[in-house]
Design a protein around this motif. Structure first.
Motif, short mmCIF file in Angstrom:
data_model
loop_
_atom_site.label_atom_id
_atom_site.label_comp_id
_atom_site.label_asym_id
_atom_site.label_seq_id
_atom_site.Cartn_x
_atom_site.Cartn_y
_atom_site.Cartn_z
N PHE A 1 0.79 -1.16 0.10
CA PHE A 1 0.00 -0.18 0.04
C PHE A 1 0.90 1.17 -0.03
CE2 PHE A 1 -3.77 -2.26 2.33
CZ PHE A 1 -4.22 -2.96 1.33
N SER A 2 0.53 2.28 -0.63
CA SER A 2 0.92 3.74 -0.62
C SER A 2 0.60 4.35 0.48
CB SER A 2 0.89 4.16 -1.87
OG SER A 2 -0.50 4.68 -2.13
N SER A 3 0.99 5.43 0.83
CA SER A 3 0.38 6.38 1.89
C SER A 3 -1.02 6.83 1.64
CB SER A 3 1.22 7.50 2.13
OG SER A 3 1.66 8.37 1.05
N LEU A 4 -1.31 7.13 0.04
CA LEU A 4 -2.52 7.57 -0.19
C LEU A 4 -3.69 6.25 0.15
CD1 LEU A 4 -4.60 9.46 -1.47
CD2 LEU A 4 -3.88 8.56 -3.67
N THR A 5 -3.19 5.11 -0.21
CA THR A 5 -3.89 4.11 0.12
C THR A 5 -4.36 3.73 1.75
OG1 THR A 5 -3.02 2.88 -1.83
CG2 THR A 5 -4.30 1.49 -0.55
N VAL A 6 -3.49 3.98 2.51
CA VAL A 6 -3.78 4.00 3.71
C VAL A 6 -4.57 4.88 4.11
CG1 VAL A 6 -2.44 3.97 6.09
CG2 VAL A 6 -1.40 2.80 4.20
N THR A 7 -4.30 6.17 4.01
CA THR A 7 -5.33 7.39 4.31
C THR A 7 -6.85 7.22 3.61
OG1 THR A 7 -4.66 8.56 2.51
CG2 THR A 7 -3.56 8.96 4.55
N VAL A 8 -7.03 6.73 2.43
CA VAL A 8 -8.23 6.17 2.04
C VAL A 8 -8.99 5.25 2.58
CG1 VAL A 8 -9.39 5.30 -0.12
CG2 VAL A 8 -7.77 7.10 -0.18
N LEU A 9 -8.25 4.15 2.99
CA LEU A 9 -8.60 3.01 3.74
C LEU A 9 -9.27 3.47 5.13
CD1 LEU A 9 -8.89 -0.10 3.95
CD2 LEU A 9 -6.61 -0.27 4.89
N PHE A 10 -8.60 4.53 5.83
CA PHE A 10 -8.92 4.90 6.87
C PHE A 10 -10.11 5.68 6.66
CE2 PHE A 10 -9.32 8.83 9.57
CZ PHE A 10 -9.32 8.22 10.60
N ALA A 11 -10.11 6.54 5.78
CA ALA A 11 -11.22 7.47 5.44
C ALA A 11 -12.59 6.87 5.13
CB ALA A 11 -10.90 8.49 4.57
N VAL A 12 -12.52 5.87 4.47
CA VAL A 12 -13.92 5.03 4.20
C VAL A 12 -14.58 4.66 5.47
CG1 VAL A 12 -13.00 4.27 1.76
CG2 VAL A 12 -12.78 2.92 3.95
N TYR A 13 -14.09 4.38 6.54
CA TYR A 13 -14.63 4.16 7.76
C TYR A 13 -15.55 5.51 8.01
CZ TYR A 13 -14.65 4.98 12.56
OH TYR A 13 -15.00 5.23 13.94
N ALA A 14 -14.75 6.68 8.11
CA ALA A 14 -15.53 7.68 8.44
C ALA A 14 -16.82 7.78 7.44
CB ALA A 14 -14.81 9.10 8.27
N PHE A 15 -16.65 7.53 6.07
CA PHE A 15 -17.80 7.64 5.28
C PHE A 15 -18.86 6.74 5.61
CE2 PHE A 15 -14.48 9.37 2.15
CZ PHE A 15 -14.94 10.58 2.43
N GLY A 16 -18.54 5.51 6.12
CA GLY A 16 -19.22 4.39 6.64
C GLY A 16 -20.14 5.22 7.88
N VAL A 17 -19.42 5.66 8.69
CA VAL A 17 -20.06 6.48 9.68
C VAL A 17 -21.23 7.42 9.28
CG1 VAL A 17 -19.85 7.89 11.87
CG2 VAL A 17 -18.19 5.97 11.41
N VAL A 18 -20.71 8.24 8.28
CA VAL A 18 -21.48 9.48 7.96
C VAL A 18 -22.84 8.79 7.30
CG1 VAL A 18 -21.80 11.43 6.54
CG2 VAL A 18 -19.70 11.11 7.89
N ALA A 19 -22.67 7.84 6.42
CA ALA A 19 -23.74 7.23 5.78
C ALA A 19 -24.85 6.76 6.75
CB ALA A 19 -23.57 6.05 4.85
N ALA A 20 -24.27 5.86 7.89
CA ALA A 20 -25.31 5.25 8.74
C ALA A 20 -25.83 6.48 9.58
CB ALA A 20 -24.43 4.62 9.71
N LEU A 21 -25.31 7.78 9.92
CA LEU A 21 -25.90 8.72 10.58
C LEU A 21 -26.94 9.21 9.81
CD1 LEU A 21 -22.76 10.18 12.38
CD2 LEU A 21 -24.92 9.03 13.52
N LEU A 22 -26.73 9.44 8.49
CA LEU A 22 -27.66 10.14 7.53
C LEU A 22 -28.98 9.41 7.23
CD1 LEU A 22 -25.19 12.00 5.05
CD2 LEU A 22 -26.35 12.93 7.01
N MET A 23 -28.69 7.99 7.14
CA MET A 23 -29.79 7.19 6.77
C MET A 23 -30.51 6.87 7.90
SD MET A 23 -28.38 4.87 3.64
CE MET A 23 -29.84 4.27 3.33
N PHE A 24 -29.88 6.57 9.06
CA PHE A 24 -30.59 5.94 10.01
C PHE A 24 -30.38 6.86 11.54
CE2 PHE A 24 -29.04 2.51 7.28
CZ PHE A 24 -30.21 2.14 6.84
N GLY A 25 -30.03 8.16 11.43
CA GLY A 25 -29.76 8.96 12.51
C GLY A 25 -30.79 9.06 13.35
N ARG A 26 -32.34 8.96 12.82
CA ARG A 26 -33.48 9.34 13.44
C ARG A 26 -33.89 7.95 13.97
NH1 ARG A 26 -36.67 13.04 9.56
NH2 ARG A 26 -38.10 13.19 11.19
#
Length: 386
Positions: free
Chosen positions: A36-61
């Motif tokens: 992995f490059s450093s970009l791959t590692v940061t993207v791998l980390f960031a997709v976690y946050a996008f999963g958080v946001v997706a769940a909050l937006l779709m199921f936050g209520r």
């Protein structure tokens, strides 16, 4: 019985968040094994946050509609599934899916878990509920970082043992919720799908200030979490996996201490103190990267955690704790969705920037930007307190 319900709910929050940070100290292993490059590692980390946001937006209520406990059980099921995916032979695609599922688990838990803990406290002690929720959140994040690094250092199966341990924690948490928390009462019809998370007008100004301050801290946490292992291995020649785990552990452990301290002073003043701490922390990160030194990074992790604790606790006090019960899950979800967006985007930005400059230089540019942002927010807050 209420005490046991509080303990079971807080432990479920803790166990879920442990799983979200277990991979942090393992990124350098994945980087070597899978090139992995450093970009791959940061993207791998960031997709976690996008999963958080997706769940909050779709199921936050959702927890406002069907009750807190069912949503917490869904969060734990996603957390367990994520660990199972991590146990399988790793590939980039599988790791991305596992991180997204882990993010979804955190998304379900961040909004509903915070609201669930606060709900279990009487009105006069609601601030204590908010403090416990942040402590469970930060404590789980901290423990996951350290535990992943330690288990990777002592186990012959560094990429398996941490996730097996987390599966056990998840099972215990499910049993605790089912046995010790009350059955939920249906509050109304269930509306699934992408729905805007509304923030009541009376707290909107406080919400924006709280998100900007807490988001600046989360941005630094995101970058530290995603690139610390690479920085230590590539620039400082430190290969012990427990060291990056310990550094990020210090961030989240002191975040819990910061929120406890913040609970003793007025929320508006706590927000100002947090912004000042963020400026100091980013300057220390800048020094560590500029001179390739370990000790400023260690000190920065402590200062950053304390500052984030002040900002996040103040943000909860000024937003989630100020709204009625039936909208608390929605406002909590909106608050954490905003923070997690600001967690992910800077990490990806540093990864992209590292493709044209070195990782250290990208981190230094980022540190300067965040220092300026935190100083501006702190200046605005100081004028309000004037």
């Amino acid at each position: 019985m209420r005490k046991w319900a509080v303990a079971a709910t807080a432990f479920a929050f803790f166990a879920t968040m442990v799983g979200t940070t277990l991979p942090t100290a393992l990124y350098s292993i994945y980087a070597v094994d899978l090139s992995f490059s450093s970009l791959t590692v940061t993207v791998l980390f960031a997709v976690y946050a996008f999963g958080v946001v997706a769940a909050l937006l779709m199921f936050g209520r959702l927890s406002d509609q069907i009750g807190r406990r069912p949503v917490l059980l869904i969060a734990l099921a996603c957390a367990a599934l994520s660990s199972i995916l991590f146990i399988l032979p790793p590939s980039l695609c599988l790791l991305v899916v596992a991180r997204v599922v882990s993010g979804v688990s955190a998304g379900f838990m961040s909004g509903a878990g915070t609201a669930a803990v606060i709900d279990l406290f009487p009105l006069a002690r609601r601030a204590s509920g908010g403090m416990l929720a942040v402590a469970a959140n930060a404590g789980g994040l901290a423990t996951g970082n350290l535990l992943g690094g330690v288990l990777a250092s002592v186990s012959s199966a560094a990429l398996v043992t941490p996730y097996v341990m987390h599966l056990g924690l998840s099972v215990i948490a499910v049993i605790g919720l089912c046995a010790l928390t009350p059955r939920p009462e249906r509050h109304g019809p269930v509306n699934l799908g992408m729905q805007p998370l509304r923030v009541p007008g009376e707290i909107r100004g406080a919400f924006v200030r709280a998100v900007l301050a807490g988001g600046a801290g989360f941005a630094v946490c995101g970058v530290l979490t995603s690139v610390t292992a690479l920085f230590l291995a590539d620039d400082l020649r430190i290969d012990a996996h427990w060291v990056p785990g310990l550094i990020v552990f210090l961030v989240f452990a002191t975040m819990a201490l910061g929120q406890l301290a913040a609970g003793r002073i007025a929320a508006e003043r706590a927000l100002l103190i947090g912004c000042a701490g963020l400026v100091g922390a980013t300057l220390l990160v800048l020094a560590s990267l500029g001179w390739t030194l370990l000790w400023p990074l260690v000190v920065a992790s402590i200062v950053l955690g304390l500052a984030c604790g002040f900002c996040v606790n103040a943000g909860l006090s000024l937003t989630v704790e100020e709204v009625p019960h039936h909208t608390r899950g929605e406002v909590s979800s909106a608050y954490f969705a905003s923070l997690y967006v600001l967690l992910a985007l800077p990490a990806i930005g540093v990864g992209l920037l590292a493709t044209v400059v070195t990782l250290r230089q990208a981190g230094m540019i980022f540190a300067m930007v965040v220092a300026v942002l935190a100083a501006i927010i702190g200046g605005v807050q100081a004028r309000r307190l004037g």
